[in-house]
Write an enzyme that holds these catalytic residues in place. Structure first.
Site, PDB file in Angstrom:
ATOM      1  N   GLU A   1      40.967  34.130  39.833  1.00 26.82           N
ATOM      2  CA  GLU A   1      42.064  33.393  39.226  1.00 26.82           C
ATOM      3  C   GLU A   1      43.141  33.265  40.303  1.00 26.82           C
ATOM      4  O   GLU A   1      43.566  34.269  40.885  1.00 26.82           O
ATOM      5  CB  GLU A   1      42.605  34.181  38.022  1.00 26.82           C
ATOM      6  CG  GLU A   1      43.655  33.409  37.288  1.00 26.82           C
ATOM      7  CD  GLU A   1      44.183  34.117  36.045  1.00 26.82           C
ATOM      8  OE1 GLU A   1      43.668  35.183  35.677  1.00 26.82           O
ATOM      9  OE2 GLU A   1      45.137  33.574  35.455  1.00 26.82           O
TER      10      GLU A   1
ATOM     11  N   ARG B   1      34.080  48.428  38.877  1.00 28.22           N
ATOM     12  CA  ARG B   1      35.149  47.995  39.789  1.00 28.22           C
ATOM     13  C   ARG B   1      35.258  48.952  40.947  1.00 28.22           C
ATOM     14  O   ARG B   1      34.937  50.130  40.824  1.00 28.22           O
ATOM     15  CB  ARG B   1      36.507  48.055  39.080  1.00 28.22           C
ATOM     16  CG  ARG B   1      36.723  47.078  38.003  1.00 28.22           C
ATOM     17  CD  ARG B   1      38.113  47.311  37.423  1.00 28.22           C
ATOM     18  NE  ARG B   1      39.118  46.545  38.129  1.00 28.22           N
ATOM     19  CZ  ARG B   1      39.368  45.259  37.902  1.00 28.22           C
ATOM     20  NH1 ARG B   1      38.677  44.591  37.004  1.00 28.22           N
ATOM     21  NH2 ARG B   1      40.297  44.622  38.559  1.00 28.22           N
TER      22      ARG B   1
ATOM     23  N   LYS C   1      47.049  43.252  40.250  1.00 28.35           N
ATOM     24  CA  LYS C   1      47.825  42.145  40.829  1.00 28.35           C
ATOM     25  C   LYS C   1      49.289  42.243  40.405  1.00 28.35           C
ATOM     26  O   LYS C   1      50.178  41.899  41.172  1.00 28.35           O
ATOM     27  CB  LYS C   1      47.258  40.815  40.357  1.00 28.35           C
ATOM     28  CG  LYS C   1      46.066  40.347  41.164  1.00 28.35           C
ATOM     29  CD  LYS C   1      45.685  38.934  40.736  1.00 28.35           C
ATOM     30  CE  LYS C   1      44.247  38.625  41.088  1.00 28.35           C
ATOM     31  NZ  LYS C   1      43.702  37.519  40.308  1.00 28.35           N
TER      32      LYS C   1
HETATM   33  P1  ATP Z   1      43.795  40.022  37.018  1.00 31.05           P
HETATM   34  O1  ATP Z   1      42.943  40.341  35.833  1.00 31.05           O
HETATM   35  O2  ATP Z   1      44.954  40.926  37.266  1.00 31.05           O
HETATM   36  O3  ATP Z   1      44.081  38.574  37.183  1.00 31.05           O
HETATM   37  P2  ATP Z   1      41.430  40.443  38.577  1.00 31.05           P
HETATM   38  O4  ATP Z   1      41.417  41.510  39.598  1.00 31.05           O
HETATM   39  O5  ATP Z   1      40.542  40.499  37.413  1.00 31.05           O
HETATM   40  O6  ATP Z   1      42.927  40.356  38.256  1.00 31.05           O
HETATM   41  P3  ATP Z   1      40.269  37.861  39.233  1.00 31.05           P
HETATM   42  O7  ATP Z   1      40.873  36.840  40.093  1.00 31.05           O
HETATM   43  O8  ATP Z   1      40.008  37.522  37.819  1.00 31.05           O
HETATM   44  O9  ATP Z   1      41.237  39.073  39.336  1.00 31.05           O
HETATM   45  O10 ATP Z   1      38.965  38.450  39.907  1.00 31.05           O
HETATM   46  C1  ATP Z   1      37.962  37.666  40.472  1.00 31.05           C
HETATM   47  C2  ATP Z   1      36.676  38.423  40.489  1.00 31.05           C
HETATM   48  O11 ATP Z   1      36.819  39.632  41.242  1.00 31.05           O
HETATM   49  C3  ATP Z   1      36.254  38.829  39.100  1.00 31.05           C
HETATM   50  O12 ATP Z   1      34.864  38.559  38.959  1.00 31.05           O
HETATM   51  C4  ATP Z   1      36.524  40.300  39.029  1.00 31.05           C
HETATM   52  O13 ATP Z   1      35.622  40.942  38.188  1.00 31.05           O
HETATM   53  C5  ATP Z   1      36.366  40.727  40.493  1.00 31.05           C
HETATM   54  N1  ATP Z   1      37.181  41.906  40.773  1.00 31.05           N
HETATM   55  C6  ATP Z   1      38.505  42.041  40.578  1.00 31.05           C
HETATM   56  N2  ATP Z   1      38.924  43.273  40.886  1.00 31.05           N
HETATM   57  C7  ATP Z   1      37.827  43.958  41.302  1.00 31.05           C
HETATM   58  C8  ATP Z   1      37.591  45.295  41.744  1.00 31.05           C
HETATM   59  N3  ATP Z   1      38.569  46.186  41.831  1.00 31.05           N
HETATM   60  N4  ATP Z   1      36.318  45.636  42.087  1.00 31.05           N
HETATM   61  C9  ATP Z   1      35.329  44.741  42.012  1.00 31.05           C
HETATM   62  N5  ATP Z   1      35.481  43.472  41.604  1.00 31.05           N
HETATM   63  C10 ATP Z   1      36.713  43.074  41.230  1.00 31.05           C
HETATM   64 MG    MG Z   2      40.684  38.650  35.893  1.00 32.86          MG
END
Ligand code: ATP
Ligand code: MG
Length: 582
Positions: free
Chosen positions: A43, A286, A296
């Site tokens: 995102e 994660r 974030k």
């Molecule tokens: P937020 O929910 O705060 O917007 P997010 O970390 O979920 O943040 P996204 O941009 O939705 O951010 O993440 C993009 C991809 O990266 C998603 O598929 C998510 O599952 C993966 N991702 C995010 N954080 C992690 C992490 N700590 N470890 C592994 N994969 C991650």
């Molecule tokens: Mg997300």
């Protein structure tokens, strides 16, 4: 240090055997799929962090290893928080890690498909327009132990639903007045299946579609259909989406893009290829690292409140921050490989990240000499104006790095901590009347300690043993310590930024006792000193990494470094200095 992209297919690391790759292998050998297709779906509401690197390496890695492709898809369904600045930075980061996407997409490319899919669900009696307020929806939803109640609007006719939904799209209703909801099961044990919202009204300008849409699809609906539209075979996401998988499958199955090509018409009109699949969602744990925050929201607050110097502050766990700190793409990939893929939640020790960088730079970084906290050493038995050139290997274990010239003269800078007037037990470096080897130059004896009126040591005078010079008979004479140096006359003054971990505690997310991550910021996490580097370090290109001998791994700052005004960031110390602190 810059790095050319290497496709995962020619990666020489041993074949990876995690459970996701095993599923992919099985799907290919059983003929369920003939090719794999993955996607990385960030995102664009912030900069990528090291957790995202795990997801990037997994998605792009699998595509590369199995001869498939991976899309980069911006999940831009939440217009209020999204920004083109993030869109650009994310592309930069993915490429920096060494990957190239098959196709760059936006969830917003499919807004028209989502809309047609929603109308289809309405016509099939599987979605309805609901007038409950957000608060009422919560009341009706029930709890983990109690079933929910049906919305009073659940039984609207198809005609009424279609009419209302079209008027939602036409912008007739204010924000929050209505939602489109899936008609699934208000008694489901899985709360995500209790008639979840598919669309909400939001009169907000979108970074890609401008003011074309007053309604926006919800994440679960958009994500499942986005995967289906692109023909994604394996949709890899983190464990918190496990409970959403039934809804993901519901959306994929009930819209059924593979059986309803007409829904894809808007995609063809955009000039995108027709592809559709029934994707399978697979969750993995994660990445969590201690001494770090990864949300974030918190990273954003650190930037906005000036607690760090921006998204690319070298102490930030963002990819831009790590890059500026001197992390290399290969160190990042090595780290992600070491962490592995599983369904077990765990916290990775920060030292594993640092260890990967040390390992990578040990083989990849040329050696240089630099003095971080300088003390003058005058070799009084050399004539005034004495100058010579010594030749040093750029890497002790790899001849292909070649050699370089280092100027040597009568006055040197040495490291202040390499001299002790009253040495502690076991001190092997320079002491009054003692000897030490000057790396590659000979053995010096300290004859005189010069102090200022305040009693501070400002200069040392020494005698350089002529028999110990390179090529002389005494050059190999045994001596306990070796120290590094730079020629005072030739060295280039440099700003050296000594970075350390941003937080002092292993779990800065710990909010017990009313604390927050802000209370755990490490005041020592950045120290700027003026040191000296040898000329061959000063002329480095920005982002070039070096091992400054005996001192650590450093990188020429990507933003601020210039040949006549060098700026180096400490990427990592030579040894783990935190292990002892416990
Ligand atoms: P937020 O929910 O705060 O917007 P997010 O970390 O979920 O943040 P996204 O941009 O939705 O951010 O993440 C993009 C991809 O990266 C998603 O598929 C998510 O599952 C993966 N991702 C995010 N954080 C992690 C992490 N700590 N470890 C592994 N994969 C991650
Ligand atoms: Mg997300």
């Amino acid at each position: 240090m810059s790095d050319t992209p290497i496709p995962a297919a020619i990666d020489e690391t041993p074949e990876k055997r995690d459970f996701i790759r095993q599923i992919v292998r099985d799907d290919l050998s059983s003929g369920k799929h003939h090719a794999v297709k993955t996607r990385f779906p960030p995102e664009p509401n912030g900069y990528l962090h090291i957790g995202h690197a795990k997801s990037i390496c997994l998605n792009f890695g699998i595509a590369g290893e199995f001869g498939g492709v991976c899309n980069l898809r911006f999940d831009d369904t939440n217009p209020a928080k999204e920004d083109p600045e993030y869109v650009a930075a994310i592309q930069d980061d993915v490429r920096w890690l060494g990957f190239e996407w098959h196709s760059l997409r936006h969830a917003s490319d499919y807004f028209e498909v989502y809309y047609l899919a929603a109308e289809k669900l309405i016509r099939d009696g599987k979605a309805f327009v609901c007038d409950l307020s957000a608060e009422q929806v919560r009341e009706y939803r029930g709890t983990l132990t109690e079933p929910g109640r049906n919305s009073p609007y659940r039984d609207r006719s198809v005609e009424e639903n279609l009419d209302l939904f079209r008027r939602m799209r036409a912008g007739e209703f204010p924000d929050g007045a209505r939602t489109l909801r899936a008609k699934i099961d208000m008694a489901s044990g899985n709360i995500n299946l209790r008639d979840p919202a598919l669309y909400r009204i939001k009169h907000v300008e979108h970074q890609n579609t401008g003011n074309a849409w007053p309604i926006y699809p919800m994440y679960d609906f958009a994500h499942a259909l986005g995967d289906a539209v692109e023909g994604i075979t394996h949709s890899l996401c983190t464990l918190e989406f496990e409970d959403h998988r039934p809804l993901y499958d519901w959306c994929v199955d009930n819209v059924d893009l593979t059986g309803h090509a007409e829904l894809l018409q808007p995609v063809l009109e955009k000039g995108l290829p027709r592809e559709a699949a029934k994707p399978r969602q697979i969750e993995f744990s994660r990445l969590n690292i201690n001494f770090t925050v990864m949300s974030k929201r918190k990273l954003m607050a650190l930037v906005n409140d000036g607690l760090v110097d921006g998204w690319d502050d070298p102490r930030m766990p963002t990819l831009q921050g790590l890059r500026r700190r001197g992390y290399t793409p290969s160190a990042m990939r090595l780290f992600v490989d070491r962490v592995g893929i599983s369904k077990q939640n765990s916290q990775i020790d920060f030292s594993v990240l640092e260890g990967a960088l040390r390992e990578d730079l040990d083989s990849a970084a040329p050696r240089r000499m630099a003095v971080v906290e300088p003390l003058k050493l005058v070799l009084s038995n050399l004539p005034e104006g004495h100058e010579e050139t010594l030749t040093f290997s750029n890497h002790p274990k790899d001849e292909t790095f070649g050699k370089r010239d280092i100027p040597f003269s009568r006055e040197l800078w040495i490291e202040r901590e390499d001299f002790e007037e009253v040495p502690p037990k076991g001190f092997k470096r320079l002491i009054p009347g003692g000897e030490v080897r000057l790396r590659g130059a000979g053995i010096v004896r300290c004859d005189e300690v010069i102090k200022n009126d305040a009693g501070q040591i400002i200069e040392l005078r020494g005698w350089l043993d002529p028999e110990s010079r390179p090529g002389m008979a005494g050059a190999e004479r045994k001596i306990k310590g070796t120290i590094h140096w730079v020629s005072a006359q030739h060295a280039v003054p440099a700003e050296i930024r000594l970075y350390d971990r941003l937080f002092t505690v292993a779990d800065p997310d710990d909010e017990s006792e009313g604390k927050s991550y802000r209370d755990y910021l490490n005041p020592e996490s950045r120290k700027t000193v003026q040191g000296y580097v040898e000329p061959a370090a000063a002329i480095a290109a920005p982002e070039q990494s070096f091992q400054f001998e005996r001192t650590g791994y450093f990188v020429a700052d990507r933003r601020d470094h210039q040949g006549d005004r060098p700026v180096f960031n400490r990427s990592v110390t030579l040894r783990d200095t935190w292990a002892a602190k416990g």
